[in-house]
Design a protein around this motif. Structure first.
Motif: not given
Length: 494
Positions: A114-117, A130-131, A137-139, A147-152
């Motif tokens: 998230r820091d990288a993004r 993109l990278e 998405r992998r994590v 736990q809940q993360t962003e929706e795909l």
């Protein structure tokens, strides 16, 4: 590594700050007692690459030591630059996240990504985004059961937006590279620029007045249009588009800081276009001041900034505003030369142009003081035209300073011996003509005879010595006219 001076060039490219960092790293890691660190110190002390000297001290393993030192410097500079570069930190965050993921520390990996993004978005960097998106998405898929993360769907939508922007940027990059190739071909005279074909080939770019949203897309859009304007000889078009390029840089300060050298390329493209477009010429001093006020983060960028602004400052004031007192023009340049350790060739080229400005303004002693470091230099890689021109200008300033004849004669003989060793035939022959002329003029028995000699020298110069390098014929022709009439040299420049 081949037996070349590639490692020497790398060592010499390091700034003082980078060298300090490297020295600290050597102490912390125990390198300072190694053979390849001895090699580093020897290279750092050399003015001109001398492999024979290195072989005497490091016989047998020189090739191995060079490879180790090369990799050590690059590894240390990656670490050093990561402190200054946000793009480098994105790569480090990705590496960190991969390490944490492999250890099963998925939540920590997720936070790192998230820091990288956040940094990728700040830089408006689609490729890095993109990278990061792929790794998130992998994590996220691994964490989904915990736990809940962003929706795909959100991540997929983000990916699509990044891809769309990247495709536009890459298409503009392709066009920009095509234009660059055309410029290079025309400069190497392998092909003449067909202006009609150039306009047709990039009609879409020229008629589309809707630039992309992304920073890199916007930059490529306006850079390409500005470059086409230059190739078409439409300098007004170049000026307007390079102004937009600088506006795009200003909209994203983080990316400007990250790619400061590229920003400088665009700023100086605008300056060059302004020099060629009369309605924009008056804007050049303000743009120079704006650039000189920049404060880039890295010491290397600060040095490059000074070198380029000093060069363009001299070009402007020699060619377009040579009435402004040289002391005012050269004050910031003198300070910069004392502050920054430029390579010798760059420094001495700047000094030559500074001397020319003093010469134009009839300041002979100041001109001589700027020329002496060039004349005293023993470097073999200096431009021979600058070296010869510097010596001829100095002889001329000695005449203007009314030096005693014995001293002037000794200097004329010294310069004659120097010219005998030069390979540049046209300048060598002209130099002999000029030394002979100065000797005759200085020996004139009366003012009338001196005036006659000045006029005959001018006649010979204009007949036999046109188109000399560095505009030396025009410069000395104006000098002869000024000395004939007792006027100012600037009055007789074309």
């Amino acid at each position: 590594m081949k037996k070349t001076d590639a490692l020497f060039q790398l060592v010499k490219s390091l700034t003082k700050a980078e060298k300090r960092y490297l020295t600290l790293e050597s102490r912390k890691s125990g390198w300072e007692k190694s053979r390849y660190w001895l090699l580093y110190k020897m290279l750092n002390e050399q003015e001109i690459y001398d492999e024979a000297q290195l072989s005497k001290k490091l016989s047998g393993t020189l090739s191995h030591d060079k490879r180790r030192l090369y990799e050590t410097i690059l590894r240390s500079m990656r670490s050093y630059r990561s402190q200054l570069s946000q793009a480098a930190r994105i790569k480090e965050y990705l590496l960190d996240a991969n390490f944490l993921y492999d250890r099963g520390l998925y939540e920590q990996a997720y936070e790192r990504l998230r820091d990288a993004r956040a940094l990728a978005r700040k830089l408006d960097d689609q490729l890095a985004g993109l990278e990061v998106n792929k790794e998130i998405r992998r994590v996220a898929n691994t964490l989904l059961a915990q736990q809940q993360t962003e929706e795909l769907s959100e991540l997929v939508a983000e990916k699509k937006q990044l891809v769309e922007k990247l495709e536009v940027e890459l298409e503009l990059l392709d066009q920009h590279d095509e234009i660059i190739r055309a410029v290079q071909a025309s400069r190497s005279r392998t092909a003449e620029i067909d202006r009609s074909s150039l306009s047709d080939a990039h009609k879409k770019l020229l008629t589309n007045h809707d630039p992309p949203e992304s920073t890199q897309g916007k930059l490529r859009y306006y850079q390409s249009r500005g470059l086409i304007g230059t190739m078409l000889g439409d300098h007004g078009m170049s000026v307007e588009n390079y102004k937009q390029v600088l506006a795009a840089w200003a909209e994203n300060p983080a990316y400007k800081e990250e790619e400061f050298n590229r920003y400088l390329d665009d700023a100086f493209n605008l300056l060059s276009a302004s020099f060629k477009h009369a309605p924009a010429l008056h804007t050049a001093p303000d743009l120079l001041q704006q650039l000189e006020a920049e404060e880039p983060a890295s010491a290397h960028d600060r040095k490059v900034l000074f070198q380029r602004t000093a060069t363009y400052r001299l070009v402007y004031y020699i060619n377009y505003d040579n009435q402004k007192p040289a002391a005012e023009v050269l004050g910031p340049i003198q300070e910069g030369l004392e502050q920054y350790q430029l390579n010798a060739v760059s420094e001495l080229t700047i000094r030559f142009n500074a001397a020319v400005l003093h010469f134009l303004q009839d300041n002979p002693s100041e001109c001589e003081s700027w020329l002496m470091p060039i004349i005293d230099s023993r470097r073999g890689d200096l431009r021979p035209d600058i070296v010869i021109a510097s010596r001829l200008l100095r002889i001329t300033t000695l005449f203007d300073q009314a030096m005693p004849f014995d001293f002037l004669e000794s200097q004329l003989r010294s310069e004659g011996r120097f010219l005998q060793q030069q390979q540049e035939q046209k300048l060598r022959d002209f130099g002999r003509f000029w030394l002979r002329s100065i000797r005759q003029i200085s020996q004139a028995a009366s003012k009338t005879e001196r005036t006659t000699l000045l006029k005959s020298t001018l006649k010979s110069l204009e007949k036999d010595w046109l188109s000399l390098p560095l505009g030396l014929d025009e410069l000395l022709s104006a000098w002869l006219k000024a000395r004939t009439s007792a006027g100012r040299l600037l009055e007789y420049l074309g």
